[in-house]
Design a protein around this motif. Structure first.
Motif, PDB file in Angstrom:
ATOM      1  N   ASP A  93     -30.756  67.699 165.126  1.00  0.00           N
ATOM      2  CA  ASP A  93     -31.271  68.521 164.034  1.00  0.00           C
ATOM      3  C   ASP A  93     -32.774  68.710 164.247  1.00  0.00           C
ATOM      4  OD1 ASP A  93     -32.117  69.694 161.699  1.00  0.00           O
ATOM      5  OD2 ASP A  93     -31.105  68.275 160.367  1.00  0.00           O
ATOM      6  N   LYS A  94     -33.209  69.936 164.461  1.00  0.00           N
ATOM      7  CA  LYS A  94     -34.610  70.196 164.793  1.00  0.00           C
ATOM      8  C   LYS A  94     -35.592  69.806 163.694  1.00  0.00           C
ATOM      9  CE  LYS A  94     -33.662  73.934 168.036  1.00  0.00           C
ATOM     10  NZ  LYS A  94     -33.845  75.372 168.330  1.00  0.00           N
ATOM     11  N   LYS A 142     -41.031  64.962 161.706  1.00  0.00           N
ATOM     12  CA  LYS A 142     -41.240  63.539 161.404  1.00  0.00           C
ATOM     13  C   LYS A 142     -41.681  62.738 162.627  1.00  0.00           C
ATOM     14  CE  LYS A 142     -37.496  63.873 158.014  1.00  0.00           C
ATOM     15  NZ  LYS A 142     -36.145  63.386 157.627  1.00  0.00           N
ATOM     16  N   LEU A 143     -41.649  63.361 163.788  1.00  0.00           N
ATOM     17  CA  LEU A 143     -41.983  62.655 165.025  1.00  0.00           C
ATOM     18  C   LEU A 143     -43.437  62.856 165.403  1.00  0.00           C
ATOM     19  CD1 LEU A 143     -38.891  63.523 167.269  1.00  0.00           C
ATOM     20  CD2 LEU A 143     -39.291  61.416 165.970  1.00  0.00           C
ATOM     21  N   ASP A 184     -34.277  72.725 175.308  1.00  0.00           N
ATOM     22  CA  ASP A 184     -34.876  73.434 174.176  1.00  0.00           C
ATOM     23  C   ASP A 184     -36.054  72.651 173.620  1.00  0.00           C
ATOM     24  OD1 ASP A 184     -35.058  75.452 172.089  1.00  0.00           O
ATOM     25  OD2 ASP A 184     -34.205  73.940 170.743  1.00  0.00           O
ATOM     26  N   TYR A 185     -35.868  71.350 173.411  1.00  0.00           N
ATOM     27  CA  TYR A 185     -36.960  70.519 172.905  1.00  0.00           C
ATOM     28  C   TYR A 185     -38.129  70.502 173.892  1.00  0.00           C
ATOM     29  CZ  TYR A 185     -34.385  68.489 168.951  1.00  0.00           C
ATOM     30  OH  TYR A 185     -33.728  68.305 167.775  1.00  0.00           O
ATOM     31  N   CYS A 244     -41.609  68.484 173.358  1.00  0.00           N
ATOM     32  CA  CYS A 244     -41.142  67.103 173.258  1.00  0.00           C
ATOM     33  C   CYS A 244     -40.378  66.732 174.523  1.00  0.00           C
ATOM     34  CB  CYS A 244     -40.235  66.909 172.042  1.00  0.00           C
ATOM     35  SG  CYS A 244     -41.104  66.926 170.467  1.00  0.00           S
ATOM     36  N   LEU A 245     -40.672  65.581 175.086  1.00  0.00           N
ATOM     37  CA  LEU A 245     -40.028  65.146 176.326  1.00  0.00           C
ATOM     38  C   LEU A 245     -38.695  64.482 176.019  1.00  0.00           C
ATOM     39  CD1 LEU A 245     -43.116  63.647 178.205  1.00  0.00           C
ATOM     40  CD2 LEU A 245     -42.012  65.847 178.610  1.00  0.00           C
TER      41      LEU A 245
END
Length: 335
Positions: A80-81, A86-87, A104-105, A111-112
């Protein structure tokens, strides 16, 4: 916010069994990555330590993380994107989610994210992870891979970054032999060529009320080159806003999710004729490694303090301080 390491417990077992296939990443975990928030789908602390007794890789992690969060439904959460809000902007994730979600991330959200199939590509990042000093010079005494030749040399370092903060007091001066078109504009063109949408904040010194003019001109230039994958804000730098006992920003730097660049001179490297203005040393650092995190956090935290103190005041007696930022001063790297 501290870095985040997302780890699915089923993956760590296979990582241990196939250690030779992932030796580069495991070496990174063992020696270069620590003081992060660990998010994992172990049930609780007892479950974690029980598995660590059987898996030496888990045992290695015990004294590396700052805190741990247990999320039994981890796999569901990271698909869930909305979790991105929150990261930390500096996140590494290791899970068994599909290649398409990982890519996609990585390619669209900075984001790795890896599964074991994609983790084999970690070796492609090894050269980026290693700290490097490039010399701005034409002197061939320096090997080619240690000489800075053009702004394209920066491009690959930002391929998985979606936030950017540039501090350079002189980057907007646009003087003879330090033209915007040859320096800042080219620098941003190369970074934006990675296609990922980028939040850009530039902190510099602006002449009286010219911050909005520079904002409009920079936008027009980037749009003329068909770049629309960015948001932009400009910040005016002035020593009057620093609280007492706070060391002022001085070195020229670029901050992003994973890369920290420091220069001992302005990023106005090029003259109109393509020659260099000065001999310059550029330090390029992967900011997730423990050794590099200190200078990165120093520059980031000082930037946060500075931005918390500035404000726009139309009636300010000093005309240079009426508009201290435009259009806003937000950047998710600062959250």
């Amino acid at each position: 916010m501290k870095p985040t390491f997302i780890l699915q417990k089923e993956i760590i077992d296979e990582l241990f069994v196939r250690e030779e296939d992932f030796i580069s990443f495991i070496k990174f975990l063992k020696k270069k990555f620590r003081d992060y928030t660990l998010i994992t789908n172990f049930t609780d602390v007892d479950d974690f330590f029980k598995c660590a007794e059987e898996n030496p890789l888990l045992e290695i992690l015990i004294d590396k993380f700052d805190k741990i969060k247990y999320k039994v439904n981890l796999n569901e959460l990271i698909q869930d994107k909305s979790i991105l809000k929150k990261l930390s902007k500096r996140t590494i994730a290791l899970s068994d989610i599909d290649d398409s979600i990982c890519n996609d991330y990585l390619n669209n959200h900075g984001c790795l994210f890896f599964n074991l199939s994609l983790l084999k590509n970690w070796k492609l990042y090894e050269d980026i992870i290693k700290s490097k000093t490039l010399k701005v010079t034409i002197d061939r005494t320096y090997p080619a891979n240690y000489r800075f030749k053009e702004f394209k040399d920066f491009t690959r370092y930002f391929q998985f970054c979606d936030t950017l903060i540039i501090f350079d007091k002189y980057i907007f001066e646009d003087k003879t032999d330090q033209r915007l078109k040859n320096n800042l504009y080219k620098l941003l063109e190369e970074i934006l060529s990675n296609k990922i949408k980028m939040e850009i904040t530039i902190i510099s010194e602006f002449r009286e009320d010219e911050i909005t003019k520079n904002y409009i001109e920079l936008n027009e230039y980037l749009n003329s080159k068909n770049f629309n994958n960015y948001s932009l804000n400009l910040i005016h730098h002035s020593k009057v806003f620093y609280p007492r006992k706070v060391e002022k920003l001085h070195s020229r730097f670029i901050l992003s999710n994973y890369i920290h660049i420091r220069s001992n001179d302005s990023f106005n490297f090029f003259k109109d004729n393509g020659e260099f203005n000065n001999l310059v040393d550029i330090d390029i650092m992967f900011n997730l490694t423990t050794q590099n995190s200190f200078s990165y956090l120093k520059d980031l935290n000082t930037t946060k303090i500075y931005l918390s103190k500035i404000k726009n005041e139309e009636k300010c007696a000093n005309k240079n301080l009426r508009i201290t930022y435009y259009e806003n001063k937000s950047n998710s790297l600062l959250n």
